[in-house]
Design an enzyme around this catalytic site. Structure first.
Site, PDB file in Angstrom:
ATOM      1  N   ARG A   1       0.843  -1.204   0.000  1.00 36.44           N
ATOM      2  CA  ARG A   1       0.000   0.000   0.000  1.00 36.44           C
ATOM      3  C   ARG A   1       0.874   1.248   0.000  1.00 36.44           C
ATOM      4  NH1 ARG A   1      -4.683  -0.068   4.366  1.00 36.44           N
ATOM      5  NH2 ARG A   1      -5.359   1.740   3.118  1.00 36.44           N
TER       6      ARG A   1
ATOM      7  N   CYS B   1      -1.467   6.305   8.894  1.00 35.09           N
ATOM      8  CA  CYS B   1      -1.790   5.016   8.276  1.00 35.09           C
ATOM      9  C   CYS B   1      -2.940   5.263   7.308  1.00 35.09           C
ATOM     10  CB  CYS B   1      -2.143   3.982   9.353  1.00 35.09           C
ATOM     11  SG  CYS B   1      -3.504   4.494  10.431  1.00 35.09           S
TER      12      CYS B   1
END
Length: 283
Positions: A179, A237
């Site tokens: 990611r 995050c």
């Protein structure tokens, strides 16, 4: 209070300190709801608190898990029985990445006596400690807690401040490496990372047994990323949840402290995307 507590120490605390409040915050990205697991089996006396509806505001421009309204958070904590001067322990299924959100939120709210169960519910069961399916009733009136939420006691970054920290200090991205590199993005509309941020997946805080690494191991991990005492550091995050475990890990490592904690970009990548900010890929 140390930010991590072992299952055995929690069991002792529940026997010796009845005011200890245990919060079950098991949660999965994409479901099913953690409450289902809680209703089957949990630490005796633990109260389930929902990440999506009780520990976060409604999703929107602020991200997928914006910080909750202080009055709403106070109501949730009081209903769970949290009192001034008590001890609170939060646990999730295992690695502490969700429980760390509770640890961070309570610290942000001005409550110091809070810890994460090391290894989560999996470690509690592995230790052979008792479990229960009994669901405590929500506390009201005089039986409820009296904790007062005093927001703003932990440093929070907005998008501009996160961008500046990535350039002038160290900004750690707690998501999985694919990611971060922009190879995949299962949740948010853009793939990649904040320019200048470094990848420090939250899964790297724990060992093969699901328990947190020791202070020296964590310090060595962060040192490899250029993080040491005196360096301005923050974390993000996908939505500000697992990044809370980076803030916790930095404190366990001794790089930061309760008095000078790392900063959290609460809106994280979901807010960054909503603002249509510059995206970097690779890494």
């Amino acid at each position: 209070m140390h930010p991590l507590i072992t299952p055995e120490a929690l069991a002792d605390a529940l026997s010796a300190r009845p005011a200890t409040v245990v919060l079950d915050v098991r949660w999965r990205l994409g479901g099913p709801p953690g409450r289902q697991d809680y209703e089957v089996s949990h630490v005796p006396g633990a109260v389930y608190v929902d990440l999506d509806t009780e520990l976060s505001a409604a999703p929107g421009a602020g991200g997928r898990h914006p910080l909750p309204d202080p009055e709403r958070l106070q109501e949730v904590l009081r209903r769970a029985g949290v009192r001034e001067g008590a001890q609170v322990v939060a646990y999730d299924a295992g690695d502490g990445s969700v429980a760390a959100r509770v640890w961070w939120l309570l610290r942000w709210a001005g409550f110091a006596e809070v810890a994460v169960l090391d290894g989560g519910f999996a470690a509690w069961e592995a230790a052979g400690l008792p479990v229960s399916a009994e669901v405590p009733e929500a506390l009201t009136g005089d039986a409820a807690g009296d904790v007062v939420v005093r927001p703003g006691q932990m440093p929070v970054l907005d998008a501009d401040e996160a961008a500046a920290l990535a350039s002038e200090g160290v900004l750690l991205d707690a998501r999985a490496a694919p990611r971060y590199r922009g190879e995949t993005e299962p949740v948010d509309p853009k793939a990649g990372h904040i320019p200048g941020a470094l990848n420090a997946p939250a899964t790297g805080h724990v060992g093969a047994d699901g328990r947190w690494l020791g202070p020296q191991e964590l310090a060595a991990r962060f040192a490899g990323l250029g993080v040491s005492g005196g360096v301005a550091v923050g974390a993000y995050c996908g939505s500000g949840v697992t990044a809370s475990s980076v803030v916790l890990a930095l404190e366990v490592a001794g790089i930061t402290s309760a008095e000078k904690p790392a900063a959290l970009y609460a809106g994280s990548w979901s807010n960054w995307c909503a603002l249509d900010r510059e995206v970097a890929t690779g890494g």
